[in-house]
Write a protein that holds these residues in place. Sequence first.
Motif, PDB file in Angstrom:
ATOM      1  N   ARG A   1      -2.207   0.960   6.088  1.00  0.00           N
ATOM      2  CA  ARG A   1      -2.074   0.076   7.248  1.00  0.00           C
ATOM      3  C   ARG A   1      -1.634   0.865   8.482  1.00  0.00           C
ATOM      4  O   ARG A   1      -0.823   1.794   8.373  1.00  0.00           O
ATOM      5  N   PRO A   2      -2.120   0.506   9.681  1.00  0.00           N
ATOM      6  CA  PRO A   2      -1.690   1.199  10.905  1.00  0.00           C
ATOM      7  C   PRO A   2      -0.184   1.146  11.136  1.00  0.00           C
ATOM      8  O   PRO A   2       0.390   2.077  11.693  1.00  0.00           O
ATOM      9  N   ASP A   3       0.481   0.060  10.684  1.00  0.00           N
ATOM     10  CA  ASP A   3       1.934  -0.031  10.826  1.00  0.00           C
ATOM     11  C   ASP A   3       2.668   0.969   9.945  1.00  0.00           C
ATOM     12  O   ASP A   3       3.871   1.193  10.139  1.00  0.00           O
ATOM     13  N   ASP A   4       1.976   1.543   8.974  1.00  0.00           N
ATOM     14  CA  ASP A   4       2.591   2.487   8.051  1.00  0.00           C
ATOM     15  C   ASP A   4       2.300   3.937   8.415  1.00  0.00           C
ATOM     16  O   ASP A   4       2.584   4.844   7.621  1.00  0.00           O
TER      17      ASP A   4
ATOM     18  N   PRO B   1       6.688   3.098   1.445  1.00  0.00           N
ATOM     19  CA  PRO B   1       6.395   1.676   1.219  1.00  0.00           C
ATOM     20  C   PRO B   1       7.659   0.893   0.876  1.00  0.00           C
ATOM     21  O   PRO B   1       8.624   1.453   0.358  1.00  0.00           O
ATOM     22  N   PRO B   2       7.695  -0.410   1.161  1.00  0.00           N
ATOM     23  CA  PRO B   2       8.819  -1.246   0.737  1.00  0.00           C
ATOM     24  C   PRO B   2       8.952  -1.212  -0.782  1.00  0.00           C
ATOM     25  O   PRO B   2       7.946  -1.091  -1.477  1.00  0.00           O
TER      26      PRO B   2
ATOM     27  N   VAL C   1      13.059   3.451   7.892  1.00  0.00           N
ATOM     28  CA  VAL C   1      11.690   3.209   8.356  1.00  0.00           C
ATOM     29  C   VAL C   1      11.699   2.257   9.553  1.00  0.00           C
ATOM     30  O   VAL C   1      10.977   2.474  10.543  1.00  0.00           O
ATOM     31  N   ALA C   2      12.521   1.215   9.494  1.00  0.00           N
ATOM     32  CA  ALA C   2      12.628   0.290  10.625  1.00  0.00           C
ATOM     33  C   ALA C   2      13.154   1.014  11.863  1.00  0.00           C
ATOM     34  O   ALA C   2      12.681   0.778  12.984  1.00  0.00           O
ATOM     35  N   ASN C   3      14.132   1.908  11.665  1.00  0.00           N
ATOM     36  CA  ASN C   3      14.658   2.688  12.789  1.00  0.00           C
ATOM     37  C   ASN C   3      13.571   3.564  13.415  1.00  0.00           C
ATOM     38  O   ASN C   3      13.486   3.689  14.650  1.00  0.00           O
TER      39      ASN C   3
ATOM     40  N   HIS D   1      10.971  10.751 -15.866  1.00  0.00           N
ATOM     41  CA  HIS D   1       9.632  10.220 -15.639  1.00  0.00           C
ATOM     42  C   HIS D   1       9.315  10.300 -14.163  1.00  0.00           C
ATOM     43  O   HIS D   1      10.208  10.492 -13.335  1.00  0.00           O
ATOM     44  N   TYR D   2       8.056  10.132 -13.844  1.00  0.00           N
ATOM     45  CA  TYR D   2       7.706   9.926 -12.449  1.00  0.00           C
ATOM     46  C   TYR D   2       6.596   8.903 -12.342  1.00  0.00           C
ATOM     47  O   TYR D   2       5.923   8.573 -13.321  1.00  0.00           O
ATOM     48  N   THR D   3       6.435   8.388 -11.124  1.00  0.00           N
ATOM     49  CA  THR D   3       5.455   7.356 -10.873  1.00  0.00           C
ATOM     50  C   THR D   3       4.982   7.501  -9.428  1.00  0.00           C
ATOM     51  O   THR D   3       5.435   8.393  -8.713  1.00  0.00           O
ATOM     52  N   PHE D   4       4.058   6.659  -9.013  1.00  0.00           N
ATOM     53  CA  PHE D   4       3.537   6.681  -7.656  1.00  0.00           C
ATOM     54  C   PHE D   4       3.508   5.251  -7.124  1.00  0.00           C
ATOM     55  O   PHE D   4       3.133   4.334  -7.842  1.00  0.00           O
ATOM     56  N   VAL D   5       3.927   5.097  -5.880  1.00  0.00           N
ATOM     57  CA  VAL D   5       3.906   3.793  -5.226  1.00  0.00           C
ATOM     58  C   VAL D   5       3.326   3.990  -3.826  1.00  0.00           C
ATOM     59  O   VAL D   5       3.783   4.860  -3.081  1.00  0.00           O
ATOM     60  N   GLY D   6       2.316   3.219  -3.486  1.00  0.00           N
ATOM     61  CA  GLY D   6       1.751   3.297  -2.152  1.00  0.00           C
ATOM     62  C   GLY D   6       1.231   4.668  -1.781  1.00  0.00           C
ATOM     63  O   GLY D   6       1.233   5.039  -0.605  1.00  0.00           O
ATOM     64  N   GLY D   7       0.812   5.449  -2.773  1.00  0.00           N
ATOM     65  CA  GLY D   7       0.291   6.781  -2.516  1.00  0.00           C
ATOM     66  C   GLY D   7       1.348   7.863  -2.433  1.00  0.00           C
ATOM     67  O   GLY D   7       1.026   9.014  -2.155  1.00  0.00           O
ATOM     68  N   MET D   8       2.618   7.526  -2.680  1.00  0.00           N
ATOM     69  CA  MET D   8       3.705   8.499  -2.595  1.00  0.00           C
ATOM     70  C   MET D   8       4.350   8.723  -3.957  1.00  0.00           C
ATOM     71  O   MET D   8       4.368   7.819  -4.793  1.00  0.00           O
ATOM     72  N   PRO D   9       4.910   9.910  -4.202  1.00  0.00           N
ATOM     73  CA  PRO D   9       5.520  10.224  -5.495  1.00  0.00           C
ATOM     74  C   PRO D   9       6.975   9.780  -5.576  1.00  0.00           C
ATOM     75  O   PRO D   9       7.717   9.860  -4.596  1.00  0.00           O
TER      76      PRO D   9
END
Length: 333
Positions: free
Chosen positions: A49-52, A75-76, A83-85, A175-183
Amino acid sequence: MLSLLLALALSPEPPQAAAVQSSGRVAPDKRAPSEIVAAAPASDWVTIRPDDLIVMELAPDTTGRPRRVVIQLAPPPFAQGWVANIGTLAKARWWDGTSVNRVQDNYVAQWGDASEKKPLPPGLNKVAESEYEMPFHPGLFPNLWSNGAIVPVPARSSNAAAARAPKLADPYAEHYTFVGGMPFAMTMKGTAPDRVWPVHCYGSVGVGRNLSPDTGTGAELYAVIGHAPRHLDRNIAVVGRVVEGIEHLSSLPRGTEALGFYRTAAERIPIRSIRLASDLSQAERPRFQYLSTESASFAAYADARANRRDAFFIRPAGGADVCNLPVPVRRAP
């Protein structure tokens, strides 16, 4: 989706990482990771998203070439106070006329107000240290990456499956995972996931701060330009990753003062502007997509990163940590 993930978890090879020979035996996929990414169908790509996205325009280099750095924000619910700042600072055009002030070899490039006297815009959040990590929430994490298998949450792979699979374990986390394209890395409590946090890989963006309990506002940011400094995880806020233009930071002259700070104002690299992509005109706005980490294409890509079988390689490494699995990003078609 669950049936696909179960198949991946119980299989020694991801479904796109092997081909059946005429003899009936399964042959490993010999494509390079880049070839697997190039062949991924359009349905496997997720638009950011452009806001991201934030867009940093540095002063042109000595040849007059523009230098644009594009950063995807976390991502939230991760790092959302910072991020808001960052959004508030960008909308206030606070960074315009500031500079890159520190470039430390094999470590970070850092930017902000070198004078430390520029008034901050009102309304910035004061974020607690507890926000460096978050409690595990099953709805956020469709899968974990553990010992080479994609494991549906909360299910765990069998020891037999893990023994056959390539090792994708991380030395800093269970462990690791991915959320919103980030590690993200993760601890366990017994057999259940417990705490989750974003990690410092090459290109990760974090918030500069003073000594604890200060956590920084987001006015001072840095990007990792060297070997992943994972010892910083859970000690400093990670708020995003560079998706384009990291070379404009990693190639800058190194500072000669302590910690890589530039000695004189003339050495600093001016920042012309930093904007949210959503605040740019349609013509100026960058558009990016990342490869879904829930897709079969990403499973094949991860296997290929851990076990290079393409022609150049003699011995597959047999493993990869989370920072050796950078989520592929492309310009949106």
